[in-house]
Design an enzyme around this catalytic site. Sequence first.
Site, PDB file in Angstrom:
ATOM      1  N   ARG A   1      11.566  -1.135  10.804  1.00 37.03           N
ATOM      2  CA  ARG A   1      10.446  -0.839  11.903  1.00 37.03           C
ATOM      3  C   ARG A   1      10.432  -2.064  13.113  1.00 37.03           C
ATOM      4  O   ARG A   1      10.339  -2.997  12.614  1.00 37.03           O
ATOM      5  CB  ARG A   1       9.024  -1.087  11.007  1.00 37.03           C
ATOM      6  CG  ARG A   1       8.455   0.260  10.650  1.00 37.03           C
ATOM      7  CD  ARG A   1       7.279  -0.002   9.672  1.00 37.03           C
ATOM      8  NE  ARG A   1       6.230  -0.723  10.689  1.00 37.03           N
ATOM      9  CZ  ARG A   1       5.406  -0.777   9.095  1.00 37.03           C
ATOM     10  NH1 ARG A   1       4.770  -0.091   8.553  1.00 37.03           N
ATOM     11  NH2 ARG A   1       4.073  -1.326   9.710  1.00 37.03           N
TER      12      ARG A   1
ATOM     13  N   LYS B   1       0.662  -1.130  -0.188  1.00 35.48           N
ATOM     14  CA  LYS B   1       0.316  -0.136  -0.050  1.00 35.48           C
ATOM     15  C   LYS B   1       1.179   1.470  -0.007  1.00 35.48           C
ATOM     16  O   LYS B   1       0.725   1.853  -1.021  1.00 35.48           O
ATOM     17  CB  LYS B   1      -0.827  -0.132   0.944  1.00 35.48           C
ATOM     18  CG  LYS B   1      -1.857  -0.858   1.314  1.00 35.48           C
ATOM     19  CD  LYS B   1      -3.136  -0.878   2.261  1.00 35.48           C
ATOM     20  CE  LYS B   1      -1.787  -1.651   3.489  1.00 35.48           C
ATOM     21  NZ  LYS B   1      -1.652  -2.347   4.308  1.00 35.48           N
TER      22      LYS B   1
ATOM     23  N   ARG C   1      11.945  -6.167   4.913  1.00 39.26           N
ATOM     24  CA  ARG C   1      11.757  -4.267   4.490  1.00 39.26           C
ATOM     25  C   ARG C   1      12.832  -3.535   5.486  1.00 39.26           C
ATOM     26  O   ARG C   1      12.967  -3.413   6.841  1.00 39.26           O
ATOM     27  CB  ARG C   1      10.368  -4.460   5.125  1.00 39.26           C
ATOM     28  CG  ARG C   1      10.031  -2.840   4.788  1.00 39.26           C
ATOM     29  CD  ARG C   1       8.497  -2.813   4.485  1.00 39.26           C
ATOM     30  NE  ARG C   1       8.024  -2.802   5.426  1.00 39.26           N
ATOM     31  CZ  ARG C   1       6.397  -3.104   5.858  1.00 39.26           C
ATOM     32  NH1 ARG C   1       5.828  -2.471   4.957  1.00 39.26           N
ATOM     33  NH2 ARG C   1       6.033  -3.044   6.920  1.00 39.26           N
TER      34      ARG C   1
ATOM     35  N   ARG D   1      -9.536   0.741   8.948  1.00 34.15           N
ATOM     36  CA  ARG D   1      -8.785  -0.742   9.324  1.00 34.15           C
ATOM     37  C   ARG D   1      -9.704  -1.605   9.808  1.00 34.15           C
ATOM     38  O   ARG D   1      -9.785  -1.831  10.217  1.00 34.15           O
ATOM     39  CB  ARG D   1      -7.462  -1.083  10.024  1.00 34.15           C
ATOM     40  CG  ARG D   1      -6.450  -0.788   9.462  1.00 34.15           C
ATOM     41  CD  ARG D   1      -5.070  -0.771  10.348  1.00 34.15           C
ATOM     42  NE  ARG D   1      -4.234  -1.311   9.604  1.00 34.15           N
ATOM     43  CZ  ARG D   1      -2.751  -0.732   9.728  1.00 34.15           C
ATOM     44  NH1 ARG D   1      -3.081   0.693   8.918  1.00 34.15           N
ATOM     45  NH2 ARG D   1      -1.908  -1.764   9.284  1.00 34.15           N
TER      46      ARG D   1
ATOM     47  N   ARG E   1       0.089  -8.973  13.567  1.00 35.78           N
ATOM     48  CA  ARG E   1      -0.953  -8.595  12.299  1.00 35.78           C
ATOM     49  C   ARG E   1      -2.010  -8.706  11.381  1.00 35.78           C
ATOM     50  O   ARG E   1      -3.318  -8.262  10.968  1.00 35.78           O
ATOM     51  CB  ARG E   1      -0.435  -7.064  11.704  1.00 35.78           C
ATOM     52  CG  ARG E   1       0.648  -5.878  12.845  1.00 35.78           C
ATOM     53  CD  ARG E   1       2.164  -5.668  12.764  1.00 35.78           C
ATOM     54  NE  ARG E   1       2.370  -5.145  10.676  1.00 35.78           N
ATOM     55  CZ  ARG E   1       3.463  -5.170  10.602  1.00 35.78           C
ATOM     56  NH1 ARG E   1       4.726  -5.236  11.189  1.00 35.78           N
ATOM     57  NH2 ARG E   1       3.723  -4.446   9.517  1.00 35.78           N
TER      58      ARG E   1
HETATM   59  P1  ADP Z   1       1.209  -2.515   7.585  1.00 40.11           P
HETATM   60  O1  ADP Z   1       0.471  -2.284   7.133  1.00 40.11           O
HETATM   61  O2  ADP Z   1       2.576  -3.084   6.951  1.00 40.11           O
HETATM   62  O3  ADP Z   1       0.752  -3.058   9.356  1.00 40.11           O
HETATM   63  P2  ADP Z   1       1.520   0.197   9.124  1.00 40.11           P
HETATM   64  O4  ADP Z   1       2.541   1.417   8.470  1.00 40.11           O
HETATM   65  O5  ADP Z   1      -0.277   0.788   8.410  1.00 40.11           O
HETATM   66  O6  ADP Z   1       1.722  -0.815   8.386  1.00 40.11           O
HETATM   67  O7  ADP Z   1       0.908   0.185  10.703  1.00 40.11           O
HETATM   68  C1  ADP Z   1       1.430  -0.150  11.970  1.00 40.11           C
HETATM   69  C2  ADP Z   1       1.209  -0.389  12.377  1.00 40.11           C
HETATM   70  O8  ADP Z   1       0.200   1.159  13.477  1.00 40.11           O
HETATM   71  C3  ADP Z   1      -0.482  -1.383  12.870  1.00 40.11           C
HETATM   72  O9  ADP Z   1       0.142  -2.050  13.537  1.00 40.11           O
HETATM   73  C4  ADP Z   1      -1.402   0.028  14.174  1.00 40.11           C
HETATM   74  O10 ADP Z   1      -1.295  -1.020  15.275  1.00 40.11           O
HETATM   75  C5  ADP Z   1      -1.099   0.961  13.703  1.00 40.11           C
HETATM   76  N1  ADP Z   1      -2.456   1.949  12.164  1.00 40.11           N
HETATM   77  C6  ADP Z   1      -2.238   2.502  11.857  1.00 40.11           C
HETATM   78  N2  ADP Z   1      -3.524   3.077  10.968  1.00 40.11           N
HETATM   79  C7  ADP Z   1      -4.343   2.664  11.889  1.00 40.11           C
HETATM   80  C8  ADP Z   1      -5.563   2.506  11.864  1.00 40.11           C
HETATM   81  N3  ADP Z   1      -6.026   2.558  10.814  1.00 40.11           N
HETATM   82  N4  ADP Z   1      -6.055   1.665  12.551  1.00 40.11           N
HETATM   83  C9  ADP Z   1      -5.531   1.344  13.764  1.00 40.11           C
HETATM   84  N5  ADP Z   1      -4.011   0.974  13.915  1.00 40.11           N
HETATM   85  C10 ADP Z   1      -3.651   1.978  13.288  1.00 40.11           C
END
Ligand code: ADP
Length: 233
Positions: free
Chosen positions: A160, A13, A126, A87, A171
Amino acid sequence: MNLVLFGPPGAGKGTQARRLVEGRGMVQLSTGDMLRAAQAANTETGRRAAAVMARGELVSDAIVVGLIEERLRQGTGAGAVFDGFPRTLAQADALGALLDRLGQRLDAVIELRVDDAALIDRIAGRFSCGRCGEVYHDRARPTRVPGVCDVCGSTGFVRRADDNAESLRQRLMEYYKKTAPLIGYYHAKGLLCPVDGLGGVEAVGAAIDALLARLAAPRRGRERALDGARESP
Ligand code: ADP
Ligand code: ZN
């Protein structure tokens, strides 16, 4: 034009969002990036989110909706690419209401389809540039010169904290329990557009470009279908 880039962690994404930003002047709204920025700035939100994120769980709807609302109010020019948001079903409802209030709408939800084995492999390798944020992969996309960022020449790289096996399992579980139901939600609204996310960055990008061209073409089948979905409440 407002788009959601949808898919499990590691689906690509962020990479595709950056491509849309460069190619179309859209604005990337990544709640993950916003939360990591809040963490780096040591704000109250950042401190509250840090532990939850490290465990691979979802941060509360109130926090992420607040971040998105604040950012949307600043305006998004050519349009927003939502990356990692919404999400949960509650977040999806909140996004719909926010856009409504701003006189805007969602044009499409692009679902990047990738199987679990590929996700784990992508995330495990990554890393990204500490200065410009360009994302690399140990095997699939190493830097051209070892240890030097292709884009900005920096030699500092970061991995990360939540890109480890334990947090990744969590996740993925969160994704299937809380986020995957949005596939049905957006399908029912006529907005869901699946794209094969297994190819390389350019191949997936080309598939997205083709999809957006179809959406922009006047009065063709898909567009009519989307209009119909929008007009019914
Ligand atoms: P990835 O899609 O690779 O897991 P992100 O950077 O999108 O990475 O998200 C990392 C973390 O940030 C998630 O595991 C969650 O803890 C938090 N997070 C990000 N976006 C949201 C969201 N829309 N709602 C709840 N938690 C979020
Ligand atoms: Zn860089």
